[in-house]
Design a protein around this motif. Structure first.
Motif, PDB file in Angstrom:
ATOM      1  N   LEU B 215       0.552  -0.839   0.160  1.00 36.52           N
ATOM      2  CA  LEU B 215       0.144   0.297  -0.164  1.00 36.52           C
ATOM      3  C   LEU B 215       0.547   1.379  -0.269  1.00 36.52           C
ATOM      4  N   PRO B 218       3.119   2.831  -3.631  1.00 36.23           N
ATOM      5  CA  PRO B 218       2.315   3.001  -5.143  1.00 36.23           C
ATOM      6  C   PRO B 218       2.608   4.552  -5.240  1.00 36.23           C
ATOM      7  N   PRO B 219       2.275   4.894  -4.253  1.00 32.08           N
ATOM      8  CA  PRO B 219       2.472   6.452  -4.469  1.00 32.08           C
ATOM      9  C   PRO B 219       3.772   7.203  -4.133  1.00 32.08           C
ATOM     10  N   LEU B 260       4.362  18.509  -3.157  1.00 38.26           N
ATOM     11  CA  LEU B 260       4.288  17.978  -3.690  1.00 38.26           C
ATOM     12  C   LEU B 260       5.006  16.414  -3.248  1.00 38.26           C
ATOM     13  N   HIS B 263       5.472  15.548   0.129  1.00 39.62           N
ATOM     14  CA  HIS B 263       4.468  14.233   0.657  1.00 39.62           C
ATOM     15  C   HIS B 263       4.223  13.098  -0.127  1.00 39.62           C
ATOM     16  N   LEU B 264       4.005  12.705  -1.306  1.00 45.65           N
ATOM     17  CA  LEU B 264       4.077  11.212  -2.507  1.00 45.65           C
ATOM     18  C   LEU B 264       5.322  10.978  -1.801  1.00 45.65           C
ATOM     19  N   PHE B 267       4.812   9.474   1.767  1.00 41.72           N
ATOM     20  CA  PHE B 267       4.056   8.395   2.078  1.00 41.72           C
ATOM     21  C   PHE B 267       4.608   7.520   1.995  1.00 41.72           C
TER      22      PHE B 267
ATOM     23  N   MET C  31      -4.548   2.920  -4.207  1.00 40.11           N
ATOM     24  CA  MET C  31      -3.091   3.674  -3.727  1.00 40.11           C
ATOM     25  C   MET C  31      -2.802   4.346  -5.052  1.00 40.11           C
ATOM     26  N   LEU C  32      -1.697   3.771  -6.175  1.00 39.91           N
ATOM     27  CA  LEU C  32      -1.375   4.225  -6.737  1.00 39.91           C
ATOM     28  C   LEU C  32      -2.099   5.511  -7.966  1.00 39.91           C
ATOM     29  N   PHE C  42      -3.307  18.548  -4.668  1.00 38.98           N
ATOM     30  CA  PHE C  42      -2.858  19.503  -4.459  1.00 38.98           C
ATOM     31  C   PHE C  42      -2.480  20.118  -5.059  1.00 38.98           C
TER      32      PHE C  42
END
Lengths: 234, 571, 196
Positions: B215, B218-219, B260, B263-264, B267, C31-32, C42
């Motif tokens: 989980l 992916p970000p 940005l 944050h990604l 995470f 999530m992706l 944002f």
């Protein structure tokens, strides 16, 4: 081998001199010169210590008689099929300023970058045609040689460690260029006879406000003078 | 599943194998080699830090004819050291190698749920790692914007950064395939009688790690795609309007935000650090139970604490971003969650420490590493507390204090646990035990020099020495008093490197020894030890699929003739 | 030896491996795309001026695309249901329809993209277009992946219906789950990018 080469070169110069000439001249500035800003070098104590009185920005160097230094004078669009000089042009980082502030070099000619300071410099050139270069020169790296492949109009070479350090380079595919000294004088030797367009570039005026003039060389010498004028307020 | 017994070639047996044990070994060897490479990069960096701007001996020619580690190259080594150690070294070893090899064995399964996906995940990792290091050979060198790859710098950096991003995409893909596999395997393929609370702690940690990877990654993949778009398609996701680069205003559309990316990135990267430590907890748990000859204290506490840790890890990320101007409300939220997440770590460490109490401790090499892990992880965890509090973090952020903190957790923390695991499971994987004397030499020297490298970093950090400085702080007056520590740390690092030769020599010599094939030299209770040969059967692992009747740590059961009772023994 | 519960359900969990695996994979996909949607929020909240989707994009084409995808999800379920009812012919019909609708989606996307390029609207033009191209582009890649799998199962892979029908049916079910997800992402993309 070397002796043979130099005697051949000498004979070329002698014979060349019979059908080529020298362009000399002075570049002046007409008007009230702008005040030179003081360079703040506090960020690096080594730099600050290398100047007894504060160094000044070299954007506009003009003497009491109006002679303008650091002007690149060059012939435009000249075809040149001779050899590229192997003698390097030196660009020194001394007292945390570039010396010379403005330079011309031929494509393929070596440029020897020196670090005469006891501090780290970073040499970052921003050409658009040639490849951008950016490397550190710590105080133990005293010299490094690079060269440019292609001719290119004036571009900046700066130091990312000392933001006030800036110098200008132009790369030519012929040797008919010169940079004026503090007396405003320049000389371009061995120019073949003919009529040419000559350009004068000065840092503050920039690439948009260069001066252009025709010059004819006919055995012997030719005189070429440029006068930069303070732009009128609109 | 088609039976691949029929036509087995060298290729299908050792290269494209779908057997989890072969894949586990492939992961292990590859990861150990990358750890060595990453360590090598650091040894060069430490030369520059100890003796700034002097020629590098022996291998200086690699860095150019001047043999100097110039600042831009130092930055590349730094970014790649971090990236290689984390993504090419520790995670593939802890999760890919140990996880793949041991999880099916410990739960009584004949293989992972998706064997071919497993092979795909290894080869994707392998490919990704090659792509990563190709960066060293492109103009401008490898990525040099830190392992954190912050824009705007990373957006405008040299070509190596693009290569880094492409490598990361492959590595993330590999990780996702692996985590799906582990989770399905643990949920679906437990043997009869292997209930959730009879699972070895090692399996629990692998399961939770898989959940985090699934989980959290992916970000970062999304962020990587966005940064690739910025670099290759001229977008401005991370570039603000009017950004000046090298004295010129960028002509991009602008309107983007460097925040940005942060944050990604964080995470993922916060759960990532729990990915780095959880498998270590698992390995240490197995080794402590085995070498104290008593059950672990607080099995259920460990499970609940680790699960809670996993969930909490998703809500603390901005403690890496306290200095971005987030305001006191956001700061308060993340400080709170960060303080809360320290609790399960303490529960886990306490449970492991209490497990030693009253034990009949055997001081073999794996146990030495496991014992050292405890205080080393303790130091790492404790030094994290001031970093988790914004007020103190103002002074400590981006200093050597941070480097000291996280290295304590990962280096004499996780890496010690992984070494412990190698020494512990080596006889099961190869049928031969590593030499104890060489193992102890490896341990003692590593322990001393690990502390020699990382303890002084706290002192330098408190003095304000920033991280990622190519001259080690020499240019700054505030570092003058602590600069002498650079040389000490560098020598400790090089001697630490030498100490690893004991390990390498041990592995090589042992591999040439004759196989003893002893099934359970440590007298352990879990199925991987008691029900399989050493090494386990090529196809199917077990002569007979085991049935489980007990918990995993039934050591010194009262009334028993021997001090361990296997999980498969009827009650 | 075969890996157990590949198709058959494990009694205590009620799941088979394939279904559990695809659900976990889809969780990571959430999530992706979630990361990208967060980036969109944002970026949009960070500036004062953000163009309306209709400024750059053709809502009618996208509505048609939405219908294509929703219908394709229906035909996908029908193809699975046909297998459950042992009707292989109907399966081929419905799976084929799913493929056609998916390709139709791609065709419309092709026209959309080339229309943007013809107006010199590129990802680099502004952040709206940047995030539009990136998100729909990633979605298109997922559509292509789905097409590849469905095409494989409809053509060479269909042989498994003869040898192991239950396993084949499970494969179609799992593909269907993936396909529904791809559809669902579009259901979010469409209003966010085109309508807001």
């Amino acid at each position: 081998m070397n002796k043979l080469l130099s005697s051949i070169t000498l004979s070329f110069i002698v014979t060349g001199g019979l059908i080529a000439g020298e362009i000399t001249g002075v570049v002046k500035y007409i008007g009230k010169p702008p005040k030179a800003k003081r360079l703040r070098m506090d960020a690096d104590p080594v730099c600050a210590a290398s100047h007894q009185e504060a160094a000044k920005a070299e954007t506009f160097i003009v003497d009491a008689k109006g002679n303008l230094a650091n002007v690149i004078v060059y012939l435009k669009g000249v075809k040149y099929s001779g050899k590229t000089p192997t003698q390097p042009v030196e660009l020194d980082q001394a007292g945390c300023v570039y010396s010379p502030h403005v330079m011309g070099v031929m494509a393929g000619q070596p440029v020897k970058i020196l670090n005469s300071d006891a501090t780290m410099h970073n040499i970052h050139g921003l050409p658009k045609v040639n490849r951008e270069f950016n490397f550190g020169m710590p105080k133990t790296l005293k010299e490094k040689t690079i060269s440019f492949d292609k001719s290119e109009d004036v571009f900046v070479v700066k130091c990312d460690v000392h933001p006030w350090m800036k110098s200008f380079t132009q790369v030519f595919d012929h040797p008919y260029f010169a940079v004026t000294g503090t007396d405003g004088k320049f000389s371009i030797p061995n120019v073949p006879d003919g009529t040419y367009e000559a350009i004068a570039w000065q840092e503050r005026f920039g690439s948009k406000r260069t001066l252009s003039q025709q010059v004819t060389v006919k055995g012997g010498s030719a005189t070429l003078n440029f006068n930069f004028e303070r732009p009128k307020k609109k | 599943m088609s039976d691949n017994h029929t036509k087995e070639t060298f290729f299908t047996k050792y290269i494209w194998s779908i057997d989890h044990k072969v894949i586990g070994i492939q992961y292990g060897i590859t990861a150990l080699l990358w750890l060595l490479v990453g360590f090598g990069l650091m040894m060069v960096m430490r030369y520059q830090l100890a003796y700034p701007d002097t020629q590098i001996p022996f291998i200086g020619w690699i860095f150019g004819e001047d043999k100097l580690l110039l600042p831009e190259k130092y930055n590349s080594l730094g970014a790649m050291h971090g990236t290689i150690m984390i993504f090419l070294g520790v995670v593939p070893l802890a999760f890919g190698a140990f996880g793949n090899y041991l999880v099916p064995l410990q739960i009584g399964a004949i293989d992972m749920a998706f064997p071919r996906l497993n092979a795909a995940s290894y080869w994707t990792y392998f490919l990704g790692s090659i792509i990563m290091v190709v960066g060293f050979f492109v103009p401008g060198g490898a990525a040099n914007s830190g392992w954190t790859s912050y824009p705007p710098l990373a957006d405008v950096a040299t070509a190596g950064q693009t290569v880094w991003l492409l490598g990361m995409v492959m590595l993330i893909t590999s990780s996702l395939l692996g985590s799906v596999n582990i989770m399905v395997t643990v949920i679906q393929l437990r043997a009869e009688g292997m209930t959730w609370f009879r699972l070895p702690i090692f399996v629990w940690t692998q399961f939770i790690t898989a959940f985090l990877l699934l989980l959290a990654f992916p970000p970062l993949e999304a962020a990587g795609i966005l940064q690739l778009m910025d670099r290759l398609a001229g977008t401005s996701f991370f570039l603000p309007t009017g950004l000046v680069v090298s004295g010129e205003v960028l002509t991009n559309a602008g309107g983007g935000s460097p925040l940005l990316w942060q944050h990604l990135f964080w995470f993922l990267a916060h759960p990532e650090v729990y990915v780095l430590i959880l498998p270590a907890f698992g390995i240490i748990s197995e080794i402590i139970a085995n070498n104290t000859r008593k059950p672990l204290s607080g099995y259920k506490s460990l499970v609940y604490a680790m699960t809670f840790l996993g969930f909490m890890s998703f809500v603390v990320w901005a403690h890496h971003m306290y200095l971005t101007g987030m305001g006191t409300t956001m700061g308060a939220f993340f400080q709170t969650t960060t303080m809360i997440i320290s609790i399960p770590s303490v529960v886990i460490l306490t449970a492991l420490l209490l497990s030693l109490w009253g034990g009949s401790i055997r001081f073999n090499t794996p146990m030495l590493f496991a014992l050292a892990f405890l205080p080393m992880f303790g130091i790492g965890g404790l030094t994290g507390l001031p970093l988790g509090l914004a007020a103190a973090d103002i002074h400590l952020h981006d200093t050597y204090y941070v480097i000291g903190h996280f290295h304590y957790v990962v280096a004499p923390g996780t890496l010690f646990a992984l070494f412990a695991g190698v020494y512990f499971w080596f006889p099961k994987v190869t049928g031969k035990s590593l030499n104890e004397s060489l193992g102890k030499l490896h341990f003692y020297f590593s322990f001393i020099f690990m502390n020699g490298v990382f303890m002084p970093m706290f002192i330098q950090g408190l003095a304000g020495v920033s991280r990622r400085l190519a001259d080690g702080g020499q240019a700054y007056a505030h570092a003058a008093d602590v600069i002498y520590l650079n040389e000490i740390m560098s020598w400790s690092a090089w001697l630490l490197g030498m100490a690893q030769l004991f390990f390498i020599a041990n592995v090589v010599l042992t591999l040439f020894k004759a196989r003893t094939g002893e099934i359970n030299p440590w007298n352990a209770t879990t199925i991987d030890w008691t029900e399989t040969s050493s090494p386990p059967l090529g196809h199917g692992n077990f002569e007979k699929i085991p049935v489980v009747y007990r918990g995993p740590y039934e050591y010194s059961v009262p009334g028993s003739k021997i001090d361990f009772t296997p999980q498969t023994e009827k009650g | 030896m075969e890996i157990p519960y590949g198709v058959k359900e494990r009694p205590d969990t009620g799941l088979n491996n394939a279904k559990l695996g695809i659900w976990l994979f889809l969780a990571s996909e959430v999530m992706l795309f979630g990361g990208l949607f967060s980036a969109y929020i944002f970026l949009r909240t960070g500036v004062d001026d953000w163009p309306m989707g209709s400024k750059y994009l053709d809502v009618k084409m996208a509505t048609l695309n939405t219908l294509f995808l929703i219908t394709s999800s229906v035909t996908m379920v029908m193809s699975w249901a046909s297998l459950k009812l042992n009707d292989f012919k109907k399966f081929k019909l419905y799976a084929g329809s799913t493929l056609l609708l998916a390709c139709g989606f791609l065709v419309i996307k092709y026209f959309e993209y080339s229309s943007k390029f013809s107006y010199s609207y590129y990802p680099s033009t502004d952040n709206f277009l940047g995030i539009y191209f990136t998100m729909t582009g990633l979605h298109v890649i997922h559509v292509i992946g789905g097409i590849a799998v469905i095409a494989f199962l409809l053509f060479p892979g269909a042989k498994m219906w003869e040898t192991d029908p239950e396993r084949f049916t499970s494969r179609i079910e799992v593909t269907g789950l993936y396909w529904h997800f791809v559809d669902l992402v579009w259901i979010f993309l469409f209003p966010v990018l085109y309508l807001l």
